[in-house]
Design a protein around this motif. Structure first.
Motif, PDB file in Angstrom:
ATOM      1  N   ARG A  86       0.455 -10.782  12.996  1.00 56.61           N
ATOM      2  CA  ARG A  86      -0.395  -9.585  12.905  1.00 56.61           C
ATOM      3  C   ARG A  86       0.162  -8.513  11.969  1.00 56.61           C
ATOM      4  O   ARG A  86      -0.244  -7.364  12.045  1.00 56.61           O
ATOM      5  N   LEU A  87       1.047  -8.872  11.059  1.00 55.14           N
ATOM      6  CA  LEU A  87       1.663  -7.879  10.176  1.00 55.14           C
ATOM      7  C   LEU A  87       1.040  -7.887   8.790  1.00 55.14           C
ATOM      8  O   LEU A  87       0.854  -8.942   8.180  1.00 55.14           O
ATOM      9  N   THR A  88       0.738  -6.690   8.294  1.00 53.59           N
ATOM     10  CA  THR A  88       0.506  -6.476   6.868  1.00 53.59           C
ATOM     11  C   THR A  88       1.661  -5.636   6.355  1.00 53.59           C
ATOM     12  O   THR A  88       1.893  -4.526   6.850  1.00 53.59           O
ATOM     13  N   LEU A  89       2.378  -6.167   5.395  1.00 50.63           N
ATOM     14  CA  LEU A  89       3.533  -5.474   4.836  1.00 50.63           C
ATOM     15  C   LEU A  89       3.096  -4.682   3.616  1.00 50.63           C
ATOM     16  O   LEU A  89       2.815  -5.247   2.552  1.00 50.63           O
ATOM     17  N   GLY A  90       3.020  -3.368   3.775  1.00 54.19           N
ATOM     18  CA  GLY A  90       2.731  -2.496   2.649  1.00 54.19           C
ATOM     19  C   GLY A  90       4.029  -1.990   2.052  1.00 54.19           C
ATOM     20  O   GLY A  90       4.898  -1.493   2.767  1.00 54.19           O
ATOM     21  N   ILE A  91       4.174  -2.130   0.737  1.00 53.55           N
ATOM     22  CA  ILE A  91       5.403  -1.709   0.068  1.00 53.55           C
ATOM     23  C   ILE A  91       5.054  -0.809  -1.112  1.00 53.55           C
ATOM     24  O   ILE A  91       3.927  -0.822  -1.609  1.00 53.55           O
ATOM     25  N   VAL A 145      14.641 -18.098   4.603  1.00 59.85           N
ATOM     26  CA  VAL A 145      15.241 -16.945   5.277  1.00 59.85           C
ATOM     27  C   VAL A 145      14.269 -16.467   6.349  1.00 59.85           C
ATOM     28  O   VAL A 145      13.053 -16.633   6.234  1.00 59.85           O
ATOM     29  N   GLY A 146      14.823 -15.898   7.397  1.00 60.05           N
ATOM     30  CA  GLY A 146      13.994 -15.398   8.473  1.00 60.05           C
ATOM     31  C   GLY A 146      13.457 -16.518   9.338  1.00 60.05           C
ATOM     32  O   GLY A 146      13.634 -17.701   9.050  1.00 60.05           O
ATOM     33  N   PRO A 147      12.770 -16.149  10.425  1.00 58.35           N
ATOM     34  CA  PRO A 147      12.210 -17.174  11.307  1.00 58.35           C
ATOM     35  C   PRO A 147      11.024 -17.877  10.663  1.00 58.35           C
ATOM     36  O   PRO A 147      10.362 -17.334   9.783  1.00 58.35           O
ATOM     37  N   GLU A 148      10.759 -19.089  11.109  1.00 59.35           N
ATOM     38  CA  GLU A 148       9.600 -19.829  10.623  1.00 59.35           C
ATOM     39  C   GLU A 148       8.338 -19.232  11.244  1.00 59.35           C
ATOM     40  O   GLU A 148       8.297 -18.929  12.433  1.00 59.35           O
ATOM     41  N   VAL A 149       7.316 -19.048  10.426  1.00 54.43           N
ATOM     42  CA  VAL A 149       6.055 -18.478  10.902  1.00 54.43           C
ATOM     43  C   VAL A 149       4.909 -19.388  10.493  1.00 54.43           C
ATOM     44  O   VAL A 149       5.024 -20.189   9.560  1.00 54.43           O
ATOM     45  N   THR A 150       3.785 -19.239  11.198  1.00 50.80           N
ATOM     46  CA  THR A 150       2.615 -20.051  10.876  1.00 50.80           C
ATOM     47  C   THR A 150       2.054 -19.688   9.515  1.00 50.80           C
ATOM     48  O   THR A 150       1.636 -20.558   8.738  1.00 50.80           O
ATOM     49  N   ALA A 151       2.036 -18.389   9.219  1.00 47.77           N
ATOM     50  CA  ALA A 151       1.568 -17.907   7.914  1.00 47.77           C
ATOM     51  C   ALA A 151       2.372 -16.675   7.562  1.00 47.77           C
ATOM     52  O   ALA A 151       2.760 -15.904   8.441  1.00 47.77           O
ATOM     53  N   PRO A 152       2.649 -16.455   6.283  1.00 50.96           N
ATOM     54  CA  PRO A 152       3.402 -15.260   5.897  1.00 50.96           C
ATOM     55  C   PRO A 152       2.569 -14.010   6.127  1.00 50.96           C
ATOM     56  O   PRO A 152       1.332 -14.071   6.172  1.00 50.96           O
ATOM     57  N   PRO A 153       3.230 -12.862   6.275  1.00 52.44           N
ATOM     58  CA  PRO A 153       2.459 -11.625   6.391  1.00 52.44           C
ATOM     59  C   PRO A 153       1.714 -11.329   5.098  1.00 52.44           C
ATOM     60  O   PRO A 153       2.155 -11.699   4.011  1.00 52.44           O
ATOM     61  N   ALA A 154       0.576 -10.675   5.230  1.00 52.41           N
ATOM     62  CA  ALA A 154      -0.110 -10.175   4.041  1.00 52.41           C
ATOM     63  C   ALA A 154       0.765  -9.104   3.401  1.00 52.41           C
ATOM     64  O   ALA A 154       1.500  -8.385   4.083  1.00 52.41           O
ATOM     65  N   VAL A 155       0.687  -9.002   2.091  1.00 53.29           N
ATOM     66  CA  VAL A 155       1.453  -7.995   1.346  1.00 53.29           C
ATOM     67  C   VAL A 155       0.483  -7.177   0.502  1.00 53.29           C
ATOM     68  O   VAL A 155      -0.321  -7.733  -0.248  1.00 53.29           O
ATOM     69  N   VAL A 156       0.560  -5.858   0.646  1.00 50.70           N
ATOM     70  CA  VAL A 156      -0.210  -4.951  -0.201  1.00 50.70           C
ATOM     71  C   VAL A 156       0.753  -3.955  -0.827  1.00 50.70           C
ATOM     72  O   VAL A 156       1.797  -3.634  -0.255  1.00 50.70           O
ATOM     73  N   VAL A 157       0.390  -3.487  -2.007  1.00 50.62           N
ATOM     74  CA  VAL A 157       1.254  -2.588  -2.768  1.00 50.62           C
ATOM     75  C   VAL A 157       0.561  -1.239  -2.927  1.00 50.62           C
ATOM     76  O   VAL A 157      -0.640  -1.176  -3.214  1.00 50.62           O
ATOM     77  N   ALA A 158       1.314  -0.179  -2.736  1.00 48.84           N
ATOM     78  CA  ALA A 158       0.808   1.158  -3.043  1.00 48.84           C
ATOM     79  C   ALA A 158       0.701   1.270  -4.554  1.00 48.84           C
ATOM     80  O   ALA A 158       1.684   1.517  -5.245  1.00 48.84           O
ATOM     81  N   ALA A 159      -0.506   1.045  -5.060  1.00 45.34           N
ATOM     82  CA  ALA A 159      -0.718   0.975  -6.504  1.00 45.34           C
ATOM     83  C   ALA A 159      -1.759   2.009  -6.915  1.00 45.34           C
ATOM     84  O   ALA A 159      -2.865   2.015  -6.387  1.00 45.34           O
ATOM     85  N   LEU A 160      -1.380   2.880  -7.848  1.00 43.80           N
ATOM     86  CA  LEU A 160      -2.297   3.900  -8.334  1.00 43.80           C
ATOM     87  C   LEU A 160      -2.502   3.802  -9.852  1.00 43.80           C
ATOM     88  O   LEU A 160      -3.625   3.870 -10.330  1.00 43.80           O
ATOM     89  N   GLY A 161      -1.420   3.629 -10.600  1.00 39.14           N
ATOM     90  CA  GLY A 161      -1.529   3.479 -12.046  1.00 39.14           C
ATOM     91  C   GLY A 161      -2.090   2.122 -12.423  1.00 39.14           C
ATOM     92  O   GLY A 161      -2.059   1.168 -11.638  1.00 39.14           O
ATOM     93  N   PRO A 162      -2.599   1.973 -13.645  1.00 38.54           N
ATOM     94  CA  PRO A 162      -3.227   0.713 -14.052  1.00 38.54           C
ATOM     95  C   PRO A 162      -2.276  -0.476 -14.045  1.00 38.54           C
ATOM     96  O   PRO A 162      -2.679  -1.589 -13.678  1.00 38.54           O
ATOM     97  N   VAL A 163      -1.021  -0.274 -14.428  1.00 38.11           N
ATOM     98  CA  VAL A 163      -0.063  -1.388 -14.427  1.00 38.11           C
ATOM     99  C   VAL A 163       0.153  -1.894 -13.008  1.00 38.11           C
ATOM    100  O   VAL A 163       0.141  -3.106 -12.750  1.00 38.11           O
TER     101      VAL A 163
END
Length: 302
Positions: A86-91, A145-163
């Motif tokens: 149930r994790l979404t990892l926002g970075i 690395v880390g424990p085995e999971v059924t699916a990896p967490p979703a990853v979203v990025v704090a993105a504002l600029g075009p790059v």
């Protein structure tokens, strides 16, 4: 349209657990917390996930510079295992004033740094063995690395600029924004990240809009409180750029502050713009926050 809510993870842990239980009962699909100077959000979520099921946990966001990609991968995978997916990892990259001025870390070529970070982090989240060395980062593993999971967490990025938006659309599940108004989301953020995802052959990206929201009959007084509480944000270049693009002079100008009809109309505009999830930061007086959360609960339950 999915609705998330901001949770104060600096409260005593029993209060955090109760806040998440209330959010779940109110129909919110996710609980969000920023990683700034208080409690470690991922650690708190690991505890709360054992106590509350049926709601997702999301960071919005964890600054990447203080944590090697392997360290963050291990921590995120641990929370993913405990929460049963149930994790979404926002970075995000945070800000130069924090990274250099407060932590003494370099803030050179932030876009390059994030691309290297994702190049190391994402394979580790998928359980892959990696050997990566870039201009700024090196990451070598000899197994998963880390424990085995059924699916990896979703990853979203704090993105504002075009790059950063193009990078998020090309490599990750999407973006989470802050201090970004409806017109900017509609005309700039959603088209830019969606085009990048399409060109990379990826699914339509998540666009998560985090906004100050206040149901109030006194817009002037509520706006004054919001602008005081959020006074730091117009001083940070990345957020100032989004406010300028929106034509917003103050933080309250990019939020939804006013009547029920105004807030409902704003939510509808966000949905029409292609925003997939709204994260509500209910603001104002205690009574206004309660009224705001009640309205959003009603909307989330429709």
């Amino acid at each position: 349209m999915r609705f998330g809510t901001s949770i104060d993870t600096d409260q005593p842990i029993d209060d955090v657990i109760e806040s998440v239980r209330v959010a779940k009962a109110a129909g919110f699909t996710s609980a969000w917390s920023s990683q700034i100077f208080g409690s470690d959000a991922l650690t708190v979520f690991a505890v709360v996930a054992r106590e509350v099921d049926g709601i997702e946990f999301s960071t919005g966001v964890v600054p990447v510079q203080p944590r090697h990609p392997q360290v963050l991968a291990q921590q995120a995978l641990t929370v993913q295992a405990i929460s049963k997916g149930r994790l979404t990892l926002g970075i995000g990259l945070s800000h130069q004033v924090v990274i250099e001025g407060m932590w003494g870390l370099p803030f050179d070529k932030p876009g390059t740094y994030m691309r290297e970070y994702l190049s190391a982090l994402l394979p580790m989240l998928r359980g892959e063995t990696i050997s990566f060395e870039g201009e700024f980062l090196k990451a070598v593993t000899i197994g998963r690395v880390g424990p085995e999971v059924t699916a990896p967490p979703a990853v979203v990025v704090a993105a504002l600029g075009p790059v950063m938006l193009k990078m998020a659309g090309t490599l990750t599940d999407g973006t989470v924004t802050w201090m970004t108004g409806i017109a900017t989301l509609r005309d700039y953020v959603v088209p830019t990240i969606t085009k990048a995802a399409d060109e990379a052959g990826r699914p339509r990206p998540r666009v998560i809009a985090s906004l100050p929201v206040c149901l109030t009959g006194d817009v002037a007084a509520a706006s004054e409180r919001i602008n005081k509480a959020l006074a730091i944000y117009p001083t940070l270049p990345s957020y100032k750029a989004m406010m300028d693009r929106e034509g917003a002079a103050t933080p309250a100008d990019v939020g939804l502050v006013g009547t029920r009809d105004l807030i409902e109309d704003g939510i509808g505009q966000l949905a029409a713009a292609g925003v997939s999830e709204v994260v509500v930061g209910a603001m104002g007086s205690r009574e206004e926050q309660d009224a705001t959360n009640a309205l959003l609960s009603e909307l989330a339950s429709r």
